[in-house]
Design an enzyme around this catalytic site. Structure first.
Site: not given
Length: 422
Positions: A64, A262, A264, A290, A385, A387
């Site tokens: 990311s 990710g 962008g 995300c 996030h 995780e």
């Protein structure tokens, strides 16, 4: 143009005595003088700050951060070195790295290499011995922007004059920064996604057993910890490239579909939005995090917008509105979903085709939308996030929720709309 002074370095540091000069130049003309760190050369990208006190290796290898220069607000970086277990991908993704006081040497039983050596081997240009506190305050006031790090042969003549860099040298750096593309409008997931479909089998106590569910995970910049979290719960995870079609997803017969984090601008993720709409139309349970959360918002018809300086770190408080529980979460995003917070709303896409949607989580620092839940579909997402390899672990229960949603939908044991957050 303001030129901030360098931060004081630790006395006796042999590294600091042999470093070359480096210049950090922001697109608004803000200049910091420091010392070269990692590789020498030039790095340009969007400059952002990370407030985590730990987990720098996970930050560096998080896809990311592609095309971003990361400023670490924690003053001392590199003391635990680098190991082979904590990587979130196969490479370092940051465009550049900014730290105040680099560790003289790693001190951890898990360390295999020095952080600076790792950065240099990866060609990541960095700068150290700068006042990262002043820099972070500047970014909080002015917002994330483009910047450049210049050292070694990329340092213009006159940049290392004792009295300060010359105006001509700064102008050369500014030109390089200002011709680089801004983050807004960039579709970057395809640059970081896997090129090949691969499978992560159930692990831990589920190793060798039939999977409890099958998940098609669209890799938009997925971190290694994400399929691991699912596999540890007995899920077989098919990690698929960003270019995967709906037909290819359906051919796997998944019990659920996952969209990862990710880089962008979600506004440029047109193909991903159309893929997700196909998944929702097929009635397949969905979970996104995300960038996956932002794409879910866009698929529902909501807009997205760029935050002033974003959320990046492992200490962000988020309210789970269903339970009233405040969770400390890990973040890495510069965009957010523009959805009504006060009450459930009809998803704007196609005259309410996807029914009512509620904002399930809200950021307590600034009321940013941190999660979405469909009330008439088996679909939900969060902006943070769960995780979180470096911690915190407050959001890990969301993987359990996803599994419960998939199993109940597949077996018809409970209506999807009654699934709770815990």
């Amino acid at each position: 143009m303001p030129i901030a002074s360098a931060a004081r370095t630790a006395p006796g540091s042999r590294r600091s005595q042999t470093r070359g000069k480096a210049l950090l130049v922001l697109e608004d003309g803000y200049v910091l003088r420091g010392a070269a760190y990692g590789a020498a050369g030039r790095a340009v990208g969007e400059i952002v700050f990370n407030t985590g006190m730990t987990g720098y290796q996970e930050t560096l290898t998080d896809p990311s951060y592609h095309h971003q220069i990361v400023v670490m607000t924690a003053p001392h970086i590199g003391n635990t070195g680098v190991n082979d277990e904590d990587r979130e991908s196969g490479r370092i993704w940051v465009a550049g790295y900014v730290v105040r006081d680099p560790a003289r040497r790693a001190s951890s039983w898990r360390s295999r290499r020095e952080l600076e050596d790792e950065l240099a081997d990866a060609g990541v240009v960095g700068v150290c011995e700068v006042d990262t506190r002043a820099l972070t305050r500047h970014l909080r006031e002015r917002g994330a922007m483009r910047a450049g790090i210049f050292s070694g042969a990329a340092l213009p003549a006159g940049a290392d004059d004792p009295a300060g860099p010359s105006a001509a040298a700064v102008d050369i750096c500014l030109d390089a920064v200002r011709v680089s593309p801004p983050m807004a409008g960039q579709a970057l997931a395809g640059e970081v996604s896997t090129r090949e479909h691969y499978v992560v089998e159930p692990s831990g106590r589920f190793e060798g057993r039939e999977p409890v569910a099958r998940v098609a995970a669209i890799d938009l910049g997925i971190k290694a910890r994400t399929p691991w979290q699912l596999a540890e719960r007995g899920v077989r995870v098919h990690v698929l490239p960003q270019t995967t079609s709906l037909a290819q997803v359906l051919a796997l017969g998944p019990d659920g579909v996952f969209f990862s984090n990710g880089p962008g601008d979600p506004g440029a993720a047109t193909g991903e939005v159309e893929l997700l709409r196909g998944v929702l139309d097929a009635g397949i349970p969905f979970f996104g995090i995300c960038l996956g959360n932002q794409i879910f918002g866009r698929a529902l018809g909501y807009g997205t917008y760029k935050l002033g300086y974003g959320h990046r770190g492992v200490n962000q408080p988020v309210l789970d509105r269903a339970t009233g529980r405040v969770e400390i979460t890990a973040h890495n995003h510069g965009f957010a979903v523009d959805a009504p917070i006060d009450a459930p709303s009809t998803a704007p896409y196609d005259s309410g085709r996807y029914g009512p949607i509620e904002v399930s989580h809200v950021g307590l620092n600034d009321d940013v939308v941190e999660g979405l839940r469909a009330l008439n579909m088996p679909a939900f997402s969060v902006q943070f996030h769960p995780e979180a390899a470096a911690g915190p672990h407050d959001g890990e229960h969301l993987f359990d929720r996803f599994i419960e949603l998939m199993v109940s939908h597949r077996d018809g044991t409970a209506p999807e709309t009654t699934q709770e957050a815990h």
